[in-house]
Design a protein around this motif. Structure first.
Motif, PDB file in Angstrom:
ATOM      1  N   GLY A 183       0.810  -1.219   0.000  1.00 51.63           N
ATOM      2  CA  GLY A 183       0.000   0.000   0.000  1.00 51.63           C
ATOM      3  C   GLY A 183       0.837   1.260   0.000  1.00 51.63           C
ATOM      4  N   VAL A 184       1.926   1.243   0.728  1.00 51.06           N
ATOM      5  CA  VAL A 184       2.831   2.390   0.783  1.00 51.06           C
ATOM      6  C   VAL A 184       3.473   2.603  -0.583  1.00 51.06           C
ATOM      7  CG1 VAL A 184       4.983   3.262   1.799  1.00 51.06           C
ATOM      8  CG2 VAL A 184       3.305   2.082   3.240  1.00 51.06           C
ATOM      9  N   ILE A 185       4.015   1.533  -1.147  1.00 50.53           N
ATOM     10  CA  ILE A 185       4.738   1.612  -2.419  1.00 50.53           C
ATOM     11  C   ILE A 185       3.806   2.039  -3.558  1.00 50.53           C
ATOM     12  CG2 ILE A 185       6.005   0.242  -4.125  1.00 50.53           C
ATOM     13  CD1 ILE A 185       6.949  -1.397  -1.505  1.00 50.53           C
ATOM     14  N   SER A 186       2.592   1.537  -3.571  1.00 51.74           N
ATOM     15  CA  SER A 186       1.657   1.861  -4.655  1.00 51.74           C
ATOM     16  C   SER A 186       1.293   3.349  -4.669  1.00 51.74           C
ATOM     17  CB  SER A 186       0.404   0.996  -4.568  1.00 51.74           C
ATOM     18  OG  SER A 186      -0.347   1.331  -3.412  1.00 51.74           O
ATOM     19  N   CYS A 187       1.463   4.046  -3.571  1.00 52.54           N
ATOM     20  CA  CYS A 187       1.140   5.477  -3.485  1.00 52.54           C
ATOM     21  C   CYS A 187       2.268   6.385  -3.980  1.00 52.54           C
ATOM     22  CB  CYS A 187       0.801   5.854  -2.043  1.00 52.54           C
ATOM     23  SG  CYS A 187      -0.721   5.098  -1.462  1.00 52.54           S
ATOM     24  N   TRP A 188       3.414   5.827  -4.312  1.00 48.83           N
ATOM     25  CA  TRP A 188       4.572   6.630  -4.709  1.00 48.83           C
ATOM     26  C   TRP A 188       4.467   7.199  -6.117  1.00 48.83           C
ATOM     27  CZ3 TRP A 188       9.225   3.168  -2.831  1.00 48.83           C
ATOM     28  CH2 TRP A 188       9.252   3.178  -1.427  1.00 48.83           C
ATOM     29  N   PHE A 189       3.506   6.761  -6.906  1.00 49.57           N
ATOM     30  CA  PHE A 189       3.422   7.154  -8.310  1.00 49.57           C
ATOM     31  C   PHE A 189       2.136   7.933  -8.540  1.00 49.57           C
ATOM     32  CE2 PHE A 189       5.554   3.153  -7.583  1.00 49.57           C
ATOM     33  CZ  PHE A 189       6.835   3.517  -7.935  1.00 49.57           C
ATOM     34  N   TRP A 223       8.441   3.414 -13.831  1.00 55.40           N
ATOM     35  CA  TRP A 223       8.773   2.442 -12.792  1.00 55.40           C
ATOM     36  C   TRP A 223       8.336   1.032 -13.164  1.00 55.40           C
ATOM     37  CZ3 TRP A 223       5.273  -0.206  -9.379  1.00 55.40           C
ATOM     38  CH2 TRP A 223       5.922  -0.966  -8.395  1.00 55.40           C
ATOM     39  N   GLY A 224       7.091   0.867 -13.518  1.00 49.77           N
ATOM     40  CA  GLY A 224       6.523  -0.473 -13.631  1.00 49.77           C
ATOM     41  C   GLY A 224       6.271  -1.001 -15.019  1.00 49.77           C
ATOM     42  N   GLY A 225       6.391  -0.134 -16.026  1.00 47.11           N
ATOM     43  CA  GLY A 225       6.094  -0.600 -17.373  1.00 47.11           C
ATOM     44  C   GLY A 225       4.707  -1.207 -17.444  1.00 47.11           C
ATOM     45  N   ARG A 226       4.619  -2.364 -18.066  1.00 48.99           N
ATOM     46  CA  ARG A 226       3.322  -3.044 -18.203  1.00 48.99           C
ATOM     47  C   ARG A 226       3.107  -4.134 -17.156  1.00 48.99           C
ATOM     48  NH1 ARG A 226       5.216  -2.989 -23.353  1.00 48.99           N
ATOM     49  NH2 ARG A 226       4.264  -1.481 -24.709  1.00 48.99           N
ATOM     50  N   VAL A 227       4.000  -4.237 -16.196  1.00 47.55           N
ATOM     51  CA  VAL A 227       3.905  -5.315 -15.212  1.00 47.55           C
ATOM     52  C   VAL A 227       2.653  -5.184 -14.346  1.00 47.55           C
ATOM     53  CG1 VAL A 227       5.010  -6.276 -13.141  1.00 47.55           C
ATOM     54  CG2 VAL A 227       6.366  -5.802 -15.172  1.00 47.55           C
ATOM     55  N   PHE A 228       2.303  -3.953 -14.000  1.00 47.53           N
ATOM     56  CA  PHE A 228       1.133  -3.711 -13.173  1.00 47.53           C
ATOM     57  C   PHE A 228       0.138  -2.850 -13.947  1.00 47.53           C
ATOM     58  CE2 PHE A 228       4.726  -3.921 -10.082  1.00 47.53           C
ATOM     59  CZ  PHE A 228       4.347  -5.090  -9.431  1.00 47.53           C
ATOM     60  N   SER A 229      -1.117  -2.861 -13.502  1.00 50.71           N
ATOM     61  CA  SER A 229      -2.125  -1.997 -14.111  1.00 50.71           C
ATOM     62  C   SER A 229      -2.124  -0.654 -13.375  1.00 50.71           C
ATOM     63  CB  SER A 229      -3.501  -2.658 -14.048  1.00 50.71           C
ATOM     64  OG  SER A 229      -3.867  -2.890 -12.702  1.00 50.71           O
ATOM     65  N   PRO A 275      -4.591   2.483 -11.953  1.00 54.17           N
ATOM     66  CA  PRO A 275      -3.700   2.627 -10.802  1.00 54.17           C
ATOM     67  C   PRO A 275      -3.322   1.269 -10.213  1.00 54.17           C
ATOM     68  CG  PRO A 275      -5.946   3.252 -10.188  1.00 54.17           C
ATOM     69  CD  PRO A 275      -5.969   2.940 -11.653  1.00 54.17           C
ATOM     70  N   ILE A 276      -2.187   1.237  -9.545  1.00 51.59           N
ATOM     71  CA  ILE A 276      -1.649  -0.018  -9.011  1.00 51.59           C
ATOM     72  C   ILE A 276      -2.535  -0.520  -7.877  1.00 51.59           C
ATOM     73  CG2 ILE A 276       0.353  -1.157  -7.993  1.00 51.59           C
ATOM     74  CD1 ILE A 276       2.005   1.297  -8.923  1.00 51.59           C
ATOM     75  N   GLU A 277      -2.846  -1.796  -7.947  1.00 51.03           N
ATOM     76  CA  GLU A 277      -3.595  -2.455  -6.871  1.00 51.03           C
ATOM     77  C   GLU A 277      -2.605  -3.140  -5.937  1.00 51.03           C
ATOM     78  OE1 GLU A 277      -6.930  -2.490  -6.403  1.00 51.03           O
ATOM     79  OE2 GLU A 277      -7.191  -1.169  -8.143  1.00 51.03           O
ATOM     80  N   HIS A 278      -2.810  -3.017  -4.649  1.00 49.86           N
ATOM     81  CA  HIS A 278      -1.935  -3.650  -3.666  1.00 49.86           C
ATOM     82  C   HIS A 278      -1.797  -5.143  -3.937  1.00 49.86           C
ATOM     83  CE1 HIS A 278      -3.553  -0.420  -0.662  1.00 49.86           C
ATOM     84  NE2 HIS A 278      -2.956   0.111  -1.706  1.00 49.86           N
ATOM     85  N   ARG A 327       2.835 -10.522  -7.344  1.00 51.04           N
ATOM     86  CA  ARG A 327       4.133 -10.600  -8.029  1.00 51.04           C
ATOM     87  C   ARG A 327       5.239 -10.973  -7.045  1.00 51.04           C
ATOM     88  NH1 ARG A 327       6.349  -9.713 -12.879  1.00 51.04           N
ATOM     89  NH2 ARG A 327       8.452  -8.890 -12.996  1.00 51.04           N
ATOM     90  N   SER A 328       5.135 -10.510  -5.820  1.00 49.19           N
ATOM     91  CA  SER A 328       6.166 -10.796  -4.817  1.00 49.19           C
ATOM     92  C   SER A 328       6.278 -12.284  -4.503  1.00 49.19           C
ATOM     93  CB  SER A 328       5.897 -10.026  -3.528  1.00 49.19           C
ATOM     94  OG  SER A 328       4.841 -10.607  -2.782  1.00 49.19           O
ATOM     95  N   LYS A 329       5.256 -13.028  -4.852  1.00 48.50           N
ATOM     96  CA  LYS A 329       5.247 -14.466  -4.557  1.00 48.50           C
ATOM     97  C   LYS A 329       5.755 -15.326  -5.707  1.00 48.50           C
ATOM     98  CE  LYS A 329       1.605 -13.908  -1.200  1.00 48.50           C
ATOM     99  NZ  LYS A 329       0.232 -14.158  -0.817  1.00 48.50           N
ATOM    100  N   GLN A 330       6.115 -14.708  -6.831  1.00 47.30           N
ATOM    101  CA  GLN A 330       6.643 -15.468  -7.957  1.00 47.30           C
ATOM    102  C   GLN A 330       8.025 -16.011  -7.598  1.00 47.30           C
ATOM    103  OE1 GLN A 330       6.460 -13.385 -11.697  1.00 47.30           O
ATOM    104  NE2 GLN A 330       4.349 -12.761 -11.370  1.00 47.30           N
ATOM    105  N   GLN A 331       8.262 -17.236  -7.992  1.00 45.51           N
ATOM    106  CA  GLN A 331       9.471 -17.950  -7.594  1.00 45.51           C
ATOM    107  C   GLN A 331      10.760 -17.274  -8.047  1.00 45.51           C
ATOM    108  OE1 GLN A 331       9.410 -22.085  -8.633  1.00 45.51           O
ATOM    109  NE2 GLN A 331      11.476 -22.440  -7.918  1.00 45.51           N
ATOM    110  N   GLU A 332      10.793 -16.714  -9.248  1.00 42.89           N
ATOM    111  CA  GLU A 332      12.034 -16.158  -9.799  1.00 42.89           C
ATOM    112  C   GLU A 332      12.238 -14.688  -9.433  1.00 42.89           C
ATOM    113  OE1 GLU A 332       8.850 -15.111 -12.704  1.00 42.89           O
ATOM    114  OE2 GLU A 332       9.292 -16.876 -11.520  1.00 42.89           O
ATOM    115  N   ILE A 333      11.399 -14.158  -8.556  1.00 36.19           N
ATOM    116  CA  ILE A 333      11.440 -12.736  -8.211  1.00 36.19           C
ATOM    117  C   ILE A 333      11.566 -12.562  -6.701  1.00 36.19           C
ATOM    118  CG2 ILE A 333      10.011 -10.646  -8.137  1.00 36.19           C
ATOM    119  CD1 ILE A 333       8.963 -11.467 -10.897  1.00 36.19           C
TER     120      ILE A 333
END
Length: 162
Positions: A12-18, A27-33, A35-38, A44-50
């Motif tokens: 929630g904190v990070i999503s408010c920075w933009f 910052w995010g390109g097309r990775v997120f929509s 406005p950013i949803e928490h 994404r934080s739960k993806q194995q390679e990230i």
């Protein structure tokens, strides 16, 4: 200040920075929509390679970075951001430096890569000051709404010479 693993409640904190769509795209390109949803950040934080990390002073989240495991020997820095209230104080350089120390500590990777939009002049200068160099790799641009945004691909070798 120290680097630590991202905690889900920080989304929630990070999503408010933009505050604008263009700032968000830098910052995010097309990775997120937008406005950013928490929930998107948490998912994404739960993806194995990230891996997500935050820069904190113990009380406040000051910065954010994504490490993407590209291969056994390559790791990529993505979605680097500093809290708007702390920009211009060298925290981007601190965030990158601490991230590089974490990567080196693992003694696995040979190269750290990243891509930066040419219009993100401050970030590009930061990466150059740390030792990243431009390399001739694709993609060289991303397209948003019919507009081409030039990209610079950069890398930093972790192999000790001599």
């Amino acid at each position: 200040m120290y680097l630590r693993k991202f905690l889900a409640h920080e989304a929630g904190v990070i999503s408010c920075w933009f505050s604008t769509y263009n700032e968000f795209l830098l910052w995010g390109g097309r990775v997120f929509s937008w406005p950013i949803e928490h929930a998107e950040i948490i998912k994404r934080s739960k993806q194995q390679e990230i891996e997500f990390f935050t820069l904190t002073d113990g009380n406040e989240v000051l910065g954010f970075i994504e490490l993407q495991h590209m291969s056994r020997t390559e790791i990529r820095l993505c979605r680097v951001a500093v809290s708007p209230s702390h920009r211009g104080n060298g925290l981007g350089k601190t965030l990158i430096s601490l991230s590089l120390a974490e990567i080196k500590r693992r003694n696995q990777y040979q190269v750290v890569t990243l891509a930066v939009f040419t219009k993100n002049v401050t970030a590009h200068k930061c990466y150059c000051s740390i030792g990243f160099s431009a390399v001739d790799k694709e993609p060289k641009f991303k397209e948003f709404g019919g507009e081409r945004w030039p990209l610079v691909q950069m890398e930093l070798s972790l192999i000790k010479s001599g």
